[in-house]
Design a protein around this motif. Sequence first.
Motif, short mmCIF file in Angstrom:
data_model
loop_
_atom_site.label_atom_id
_atom_site.label_comp_id
_atom_site.label_asym_id
_atom_site.label_seq_id
_atom_site.Cartn_x
_atom_site.Cartn_y
_atom_site.Cartn_z
N LEU A 122 22.62 -4.65 -7.02
CA LEU A 122 21.47 -5.26 -6.67
C LEU A 122 21.96 -6.56 -6.23
O LEU A 122 21.67 -7.83 -5.78
N SER A 123 23.69 -7.06 -5.99
CA SER A 123 24.09 -8.52 -5.60
C SER A 123 24.27 -7.85 -4.09
O SER A 123 25.07 -9.15 -4.10
N LEU A 124 23.82 -7.20 -3.07
CA LEU A 124 24.15 -6.53 -1.73
C LEU A 124 23.50 -7.20 -1.18
O LEU A 124 22.28 -6.86 -2.03
N PRO A 125 23.43 -7.77 0.37
CA PRO A 125 21.89 -7.55 0.51
C PRO A 125 21.90 -6.36 1.71
O PRO A 125 22.64 -5.49 0.63
N ALA A 126 20.55 -6.40 1.11
CA ALA A 126 19.79 -5.01 1.52
C ALA A 126 20.54 -4.13 2.64
O ALA A 126 20.70 -3.35 2.63
N THR A 127 21.10 -4.63 4.21
CA THR A 127 21.78 -3.83 4.62
C THR A 127 22.33 -3.12 4.53
O THR A 127 23.53 -2.73 4.53
N GLN A 128 23.94 -4.14 3.01
CA GLN A 128 25.07 -3.21 3.08
C GLN A 128 24.33 -2.77 1.77
O GLN A 128 25.42 -1.29 1.54
N ARG A 129 23.76 -2.71 0.64
CA ARG A 129 23.55 -1.95 -0.59
C ARG A 129 23.14 -0.48 0.49
O ARG A 129 23.19 0.23 0.17
N ALA A 130 22.09 -0.97 2.17
CA ALA A 130 21.39 0.36 1.81
C ALA A 130 22.27 0.93 2.86
O ALA A 130 22.52 2.62 3.02
N ALA A 131 23.59 0.91 3.47
CA ALA A 131 24.94 1.25 4.41
C ALA A 131 25.34 2.02 3.05
O ALA A 131 25.68 2.99 3.35
#
Length: 200
Positions: A122-131
């Motif tokens: 949850l600390s990551l930007p959504a694009t990095q999290r999704a990847a």
Amino acid sequence: MTGSHVHSGAPPGPPPKTPQSEFEDFVRARSGALCASAYLLTGDRGLAEDLVQDALARTWRSWKRLHRTANAEAYTRRTMYHLHVSLWRRRKVAEIATEALPERPDDEPDTALRLAVHAALLSLPATQRAAIVLRYFEDHTEASAAAILDCPVPTLRARVQRGLRRLRNGFPELVLGGDPGTHLARWETEFANVRGEANA
């Protein structure tokens, strides 16, 4: 002996499936796995369920085309990831705090690790999290993950690398023995556990 006499007494075959019944079968079979992925993206059970419902609604609108190509789940997941990233970009609000995660039984194994993994994601930007979720939870290849996110493979690779770097720096307790070469081990173990539960 007439043909009608030969077949009299034979049980009727099952009625042909309608598009709606096929879609309902798909939802029953795959909702658990979809919700598990959505929870890793959102960190909240209610938001995860909403995300899956929105994606499934769009899948139903395209069902006539999708079920014939057996592409329904890939389409649903792609829609789910894009909806999440789009929502994150529009809102630009603070991520959900760790305290918002649901409580789990005290005797559940690796509860602390699971909560730490979710908080870190949850600390990551959504694009990095999704990847990262696509690569290490969904176990997609780079090419497959890039296709789902509609980005080139080098962009997907860069998002994963930046995300993992942030996780290593921000959550050093998840690195085994301080060895950068093994930092994925605990993540992969946890993702494998959740993936197994979703597909059980």
